[in-house]
Design a protein around this motif. Structure first.
Motif, PDB file in Angstrom:
ATOM      1  N   HIS A 140       0.265  -6.017  -7.320  1.00  0.00           N
ATOM      2  CA  HIS A 140      -0.532  -5.395  -8.370  1.00  0.00           C
ATOM      3  C   HIS A 140      -0.410  -3.882  -8.209  1.00  0.00           C
ATOM      4  O   HIS A 140      -0.959  -3.315  -7.268  1.00  0.00           O
ATOM      5  CB  HIS A 140      -1.989  -5.890  -8.193  1.00  0.00           C
ATOM      6  N   ALA A 141       0.350  -3.245  -9.091  1.00  0.00           N
ATOM      7  CA  ALA A 141       0.450  -1.784  -9.035  1.00  0.00           C
ATOM      8  C   ALA A 141      -0.927  -1.197  -9.332  1.00  0.00           C
ATOM      9  O   ALA A 141      -1.505  -1.477 -10.386  1.00  0.00           O
ATOM     10  CB  ALA A 141       1.475  -1.298 -10.057  1.00  0.00           C
ATOM     11  N   GLN A 142      -1.447  -0.445  -8.389  1.00  0.00           N
ATOM     12  CA  GLN A 142      -2.811   0.062  -8.537  1.00  0.00           C
ATOM     13  C   GLN A 142      -2.811   1.566  -8.758  1.00  0.00           C
ATOM     14  O   GLN A 142      -2.226   2.314  -7.970  1.00  0.00           O
ATOM     15  CB  GLN A 142      -3.639  -0.301  -7.302  1.00  0.00           C
ATOM     16  N   LEU A 143      -3.455   1.974  -9.825  1.00  0.00           N
ATOM     17  CA  LEU A 143      -3.494   3.391 -10.181  1.00  0.00           C
ATOM     18  C   LEU A 143      -4.719   4.047  -9.558  1.00  0.00           C
ATOM     19  O   LEU A 143      -5.816   3.495  -9.587  1.00  0.00           O
ATOM     20  CB  LEU A 143      -3.520   3.546 -11.703  1.00  0.00           C
ATOM     21  N   THR A 144      -4.488   5.222  -8.982  1.00  0.00           N
ATOM     22  CA  THR A 144      -5.596   5.952  -8.353  1.00  0.00           C
ATOM     23  C   THR A 144      -5.683   7.346  -8.972  1.00  0.00           C
ATOM     24  O   THR A 144      -4.828   7.727  -9.784  1.00  0.00           O
ATOM     25  CB  THR A 144      -5.360   6.077  -6.831  1.00  0.00           C
ATOM     26  N   ALA A 145      -6.699   8.110  -8.575  1.00  0.00           N
ATOM     27  CA  ALA A 145      -6.881   9.458  -9.115  1.00  0.00           C
ATOM     28  C   ALA A 145      -5.669  10.322  -8.778  1.00  0.00           C
ATOM     29  O   ALA A 145      -5.101  10.227  -7.690  1.00  0.00           O
ATOM     30  CB  ALA A 145      -8.143  10.076  -8.539  1.00  0.00           C
ATOM     31  N   ILE A 146      -5.286  11.163  -9.721  1.00  0.00           N
ATOM     32  CA  ILE A 146      -4.166  12.094  -9.501  1.00  0.00           C
ATOM     33  C   ILE A 146      -4.767  13.490  -9.311  1.00  0.00           C
ATOM     34  O   ILE A 146      -5.575  13.933 -10.140  1.00  0.00           O
ATOM     35  CB  ILE A 146      -3.201  12.101 -10.701  1.00  0.00           C
ATOM     36  N   GLN A 179       0.832  -1.214   0.000  1.00  0.00           N
ATOM     37  CA  GLN A 179       0.000   0.000   0.000  1.00  0.00           C
ATOM     38  C   GLN A 179       0.861   1.256   0.000  1.00  0.00           C
ATOM     39  O   GLN A 179       0.574   2.220  -0.703  1.00  0.00           O
ATOM     40  CB  GLN A 179      -0.933   0.001   1.222  1.00  0.00           C
ATOM     41  N   ALA A 180       1.924   1.234   0.782  1.00  0.00           N
ATOM     42  CA  ALA A 180       2.801   2.408   0.875  1.00  0.00           C
ATOM     43  C   ALA A 180       3.513   2.663  -0.468  1.00  0.00           C
ATOM     44  O   ALA A 180       3.662   3.806  -0.900  1.00  0.00           O
ATOM     45  CB  ALA A 180       3.820   2.208   1.993  1.00  0.00           C
ATOM     46  N   ASN A 190       1.653   6.880  -6.846  1.00  0.00           N
ATOM     47  CA  ASN A 190       0.748   8.008  -7.095  1.00  0.00           C
ATOM     48  C   ASN A 190       1.463   9.342  -6.878  1.00  0.00           C
ATOM     49  O   ASN A 190       1.286  10.287  -7.660  1.00  0.00           O
ATOM     50  CB  ASN A 190      -0.481   7.898  -6.176  1.00  0.00           C
ATOM     51  N   ASN A 191       2.291   9.428  -5.825  1.00  0.00           N
ATOM     52  CA  ASN A 191       3.028  10.676  -5.553  1.00  0.00           C
ATOM     53  C   ASN A 191       3.949  11.037  -6.719  1.00  0.00           C
ATOM     54  O   ASN A 191       4.107  12.214  -7.063  1.00  0.00           O
ATOM     55  CB  ASN A 191       3.889  10.543  -4.292  1.00  0.00           C
ATOM     56  N   GLU A 192       4.577  10.019  -7.314  1.00  0.00           N
ATOM     57  CA  GLU A 192       5.487  10.274  -8.437  1.00  0.00           C
ATOM     58  C   GLU A 192       4.690  10.721  -9.669  1.00  0.00           C
ATOM     59  O   GLU A 192       5.134  11.594 -10.419  1.00  0.00           O
ATOM     60  CB  GLU A 192       6.325   9.032  -8.754  1.00  0.00           C
ATOM     61  N   LEU A 193       3.523  10.124  -9.861  1.00  0.00           N
ATOM     62  CA  LEU A 193       2.678  10.539 -10.989  1.00  0.00           C
ATOM     63  C   LEU A 193       2.195  11.981 -10.778  1.00  0.00           C
ATOM     64  O   LEU A 193       2.134  12.773 -11.727  1.00  0.00           O
ATOM     65  CB  LEU A 193       1.489   9.586 -11.160  1.00  0.00           C
ATOM     66  N   TYR A 249       6.067   1.054 -10.250  1.00  0.00           N
ATOM     67  CA  TYR A 249       5.140   0.168 -10.969  1.00  0.00           C
ATOM     68  C   TYR A 249       5.821  -1.188 -11.241  1.00  0.00           C
ATOM     69  O   TYR A 249       5.271  -2.249 -10.932  1.00  0.00           O
ATOM     70  CB  TYR A 249       4.751   0.870 -12.278  1.00  0.00           C
ATOM     71  N   ASP A 250       7.016  -1.134 -11.804  1.00  0.00           N
ATOM     72  CA  ASP A 250       7.737  -2.371 -12.148  1.00  0.00           C
ATOM     73  C   ASP A 250       8.111  -3.163 -10.896  1.00  0.00           C
ATOM     74  O   ASP A 250       8.045  -4.393 -10.890  1.00  0.00           O
ATOM     75  CB  ASP A 250       9.011  -2.046 -12.950  1.00  0.00           C
TER      76      ASP A 250
END
Ligand code: FEO
Length: 171
Positions: free
Chosen positions: A67-73, A8-9, A15-18, A58-59
């Motif tokens: 599972h790399a999970q994408l969230t709202a940016i 989770q972390a 997400n922070n990097e995105l 991600y990798d």
């Protein structure tokens, strides 16, 4: 194998990097709009670097069977003020990212998760460089003060920055 808490972390840091990429892309657009084409290039390269950072998380997650999970940016600002103010905002953001990396490292050490600790080492070093770059530019912009010629000189230097993809991270 990494713990659920660590997964989770790491996903949060993805997400922070995105968001970082999104922020610098917005800064690139703004500086392009106000005629600082060199700064626009500098922030575009920074955007590319942040995307590469995001892909490392991600990798890594996927390489660990997670599972790399994408969230709202979150939407970044669209107006940023002077170039000096932009780099002060950039430094502040990078100091936040450094804290995030340090917190992740602390968790990896606490969990005796040596694979993640080694993975994060690259980011610890990278953050020293990121903050150093921002501090150097802030110093130069303060020297230039209100001089338009000086500003254009710093802008011209920024036009020379090129994106170099980072080497693969040990994992
Ligand atoms: Fe991905 Fe600028 O730290």
């Amino acid at each position: 194998m990494i713990s659920k808490k660590m997964t989770q972390a790491l996903n949060q840091q993805l997400n922070n990097e995105l968001y970082s990429a999104y922020l610098y892309l917005s800064m690139s657009s703004f500086t392009n709009h106000i005629g600082l084409k060199g700064a626009a290039n500098w922030f575009m390269v920074q955007y590319q670097e942040e995307m590469a950072h995001a892909m490392k998380f991600y990798d890594y997650l996927n390489s660990q069977g997670e599972h790399a999970q994408l969230t709202a940016i979150a939407a970044p600002p669209v107006e940023f003020g002077t170039l000096l103010s932009m780099f002060e905002q950039t430094l502040k953001h990078e100091q936040f990212i450094t804290k995030c990396i340090n917190d992740l490292m602390e968790l990896a050490v606490k969990e005796k998760d040596h694979a993640t600790r080694i993975f994060l080492q690259w980011f610890v070093t990278e953050q020293i460089e990121e903050e150093g770059n921002d501090n150097d530019i802030i110093t130069r912009l303060k020297l230039v003060g209100d001089s338009p010629q000086g500003l254009l000189m710093v802008d011209a230097e920024m036009a020379a920055r090129v994106f170099t993809p980072p080497a693969a991270t040990a994992a």
